[in-house]
Design a protein around this motif. Sequence first.
Motif, mmCIF file in Angstrom:
data_model
loop_
_atom_site.group_PDB
_atom_site.id
_atom_site.type_symbol
_atom_site.label_atom_id
_atom_site.label_comp_id
_atom_site.label_asym_id
_atom_site.label_seq_id
_atom_site.Cartn_x
_atom_site.Cartn_y
_atom_site.Cartn_z
ATOM 1 N N ASN A 82 92.866 -27.762 72.203
ATOM 2 C CA ASN A 82 93.042 -28.220 73.722
ATOM 3 C C ASN A 82 93.025 -27.210 74.871
ATOM 4 O O ASN A 82 93.325 -27.263 75.777
ATOM 5 N N GLY A 83 93.110 -25.659 74.238
ATOM 6 C CA GLY A 83 92.675 -24.561 75.087
ATOM 7 C C GLY A 83 94.235 -23.768 75.085
ATOM 8 O O GLY A 83 94.246 -22.839 75.874
ATOM 9 N N ARG A 84 95.147 -24.648 74.573
ATOM 10 C CA ARG A 84 96.319 -24.009 74.651
ATOM 11 C C ARG A 84 96.443 -22.752 73.973
ATOM 12 O O ARG A 84 96.055 -22.740 72.878
ATOM 13 N N MET A 85 97.322 -21.635 74.412
ATOM 14 C CA MET A 85 97.691 -20.546 73.406
ATOM 15 C C MET A 85 99.014 -20.236 73.502
ATOM 16 O O MET A 85 99.832 -20.337 74.638
ATOM 17 N N THR A 86 99.437 -19.623 72.165
ATOM 18 C CA THR A 86 100.991 -19.366 72.238
ATOM 19 C C THR A 86 100.976 -17.836 71.401
ATOM 20 O O THR A 86 99.863 -17.979 70.553
ATOM 21 N N SER A 87 101.779 -17.054 71.323
ATOM 22 C CA SER A 87 101.874 -16.021 70.576
ATOM 23 C C SER A 87 103.354 -15.709 69.955
ATOM 24 O O SER A 87 104.024 -15.976 70.741
ATOM 25 N N GLU A 88 103.362 -14.991 68.960
ATOM 26 C CA GLU A 88 104.650 -14.887 68.262
ATOM 27 C C GLU A 88 104.377 -13.482 67.365
ATOM 28 O O GLU A 88 103.475 -13.409 67.229
ATOM 29 N N VAL A 89 105.281 -12.574 67.603
ATOM 30 C CA VAL A 89 105.441 -11.429 66.773
ATOM 31 C C VAL A 89 106.383 -11.872 65.384
ATOM 32 O O VAL A 89 107.101 -12.296 65.368
ATOM 33 N N ILE A 90 105.407 -11.553 64.317
ATOM 34 C CA ILE A 90 106.012 -11.925 62.966
ATOM 35 C C ILE A 90 106.246 -10.558 62.195
ATOM 36 O O ILE A 90 105.517 -9.639 62.611
ATOM 37 N N ASN A 91 107.226 -10.482 61.412
ATOM 38 C CA ASN A 91 107.516 -9.610 60.496
ATOM 39 C C ASN A 91 106.862 -9.964 59.240
ATOM 40 O O ASN A 91 107.195 -11.083 58.650
ATOM 41 N N TYR A 92 106.371 -8.862 58.245
ATOM 42 C CA TYR A 92 105.763 -9.391 57.069
ATOM 43 C C TYR A 92 105.999 -7.953 56.208
ATOM 44 O O TYR A 92 106.104 -6.966 56.640
ATOM 45 N N SER A 93 106.036 -8.538 54.816
ATOM 46 C CA SER A 93 106.231 -7.068 53.797
ATOM 47 C C SER A 93 105.042 -7.159 53.166
ATOM 48 O O SER A 93 104.472 -8.182 52.605
ATOM 49 N N VAL A 94 104.489 -5.769 52.655
ATOM 50 C CA VAL A 94 103.571 -5.769 51.722
ATOM 51 C C VAL A 94 104.203 -4.891 50.545
ATOM 52 O O VAL A 94 104.854 -3.751 50.778
ATOM 53 N N PHE A 95 104.161 -5.399 49.448
ATOM 54 C CA PHE A 95 104.686 -4.839 48.138
ATOM 55 C C PHE A 95 104.174 -4.837 46.874
ATOM 56 O O PHE A 95 103.237 -6.040 46.963
ATOM 57 N N LEU A 96 104.480 -4.077 45.832
ATOM 58 C CA LEU A 96 103.558 -4.109 44.456
ATOM 59 C C LEU A 96 104.288 -5.111 43.604
ATOM 60 O O LEU A 96 105.720 -5.384 43.798
ATOM 61 N N ASP A 97 103.486 -5.821 42.970
ATOM 62 C CA ASP A 97 103.896 -6.468 41.708
ATOM 63 C C ASP A 97 104.664 -5.642 40.491
ATOM 64 O O ASP A 97 104.061 -4.889 40.247
ATOM 65 N N GLU A 98 105.765 -5.779 40.350
ATOM 66 C CA GLU A 98 106.421 -4.856 39.153
ATOM 67 C C GLU A 98 105.718 -5.107 37.781
ATOM 68 O O GLU A 98 105.664 -4.166 37.199
ATOM 69 N N ASN A 99 105.251 -6.058 37.451
ATOM 70 C CA ASN A 99 104.795 -6.431 36.471
ATOM 71 C C ASN A 99 103.424 -6.235 36.071
ATOM 72 O O ASN A 99 102.603 -5.978 35.072
ATOM 73 N N LYS A 100 102.497 -6.267 37.298
ATOM 74 C CA LYS A 100 101.074 -6.174 37.306
ATOM 75 C C LYS A 100 100.695 -4.868 37.715
ATOM 76 O O LYS A 100 100.721 -5.089 39.278
ATOM 77 N N LYS A 101 100.219 -3.709 37.307
ATOM 78 C CA LYS A 101 99.554 -2.615 37.858
ATOM 79 C C LYS A 101 98.434 -2.977 38.751
ATOM 80 O O LYS A 101 97.522 -3.872 38.258
ATOM 81 N N GLY A 102 98.514 -2.642 40.020
ATOM 82 C CA GLY A 102 97.189 -2.661 40.806
ATOM 83 C C GLY A 102 97.322 -3.953 41.690
ATOM 84 O O GLY A 102 96.210 -4.268 42.398
ATOM 85 N N GLN A 103 98.213 -4.838 41.654
ATOM 86 C CA GLN A 103 98.421 -5.708 42.525
ATOM 87 C C GLN A 103 99.427 -5.751 43.540
ATOM 88 O O GLN A 103 100.563 -5.094 43.361
ATOM 89 N N PHE A 104 99.111 -6.430 44.803
ATOM 90 C CA PHE A 104 100.373 -6.532 45.836
ATOM 91 C C PHE A 104 100.484 -7.969 46.230
ATOM 92 O O PHE A 104 99.521 -8.756 46.121
ATOM 93 N N PHE A 105 101.537 -8.064 47.094
ATOM 94 C CA PHE A 105 101.849 -9.435 47.633
ATOM 95 C C PHE A 105 102.068 -9.145 49.291
ATOM 96 O O PHE A 105 102.467 -7.968 49.539
#
Length: 110
Positions: A82-105
């Motif tokens: 409908n043309g409306r906009m809103t915004s939000e600041v988000i926090n996110y983490s990027v981290f490695l998978d401890e069990n699978k080398k070469g993968q991240f979340f």
Amino acid sequence: MNVKFLFVLLASFIVLGCNDKMPPKCDSQETKALLNKVIKNSFNNLGVTGVTHTVTGHDLVERHEKAKEYLCEARVVLHASNGRMTSEVINYSVFLDENKKGQFFVQIED
């Protein structure tokens, strides 16, 4: 629906490849793409339709070398059909998978 509420409900983890020392940085193409997928999948899982999003300002908040993790923040702008906009600041983490080398979340934090 309150944008903050939507992001609090997000408990999505998605995996991609990376090196085994540290995950990709907050502003890397891999992280940006994965964060976009997490947001889009979360909207789909909640049944939210008619909304598109853009994410800007991927900034590093904290770096945790022992945990092989970055805490990041970004601004998400939601565009409704409908043309409306809103915004939000988000926090996110990027981290490695401890069990699978070469993968991240990527996880959106509360």
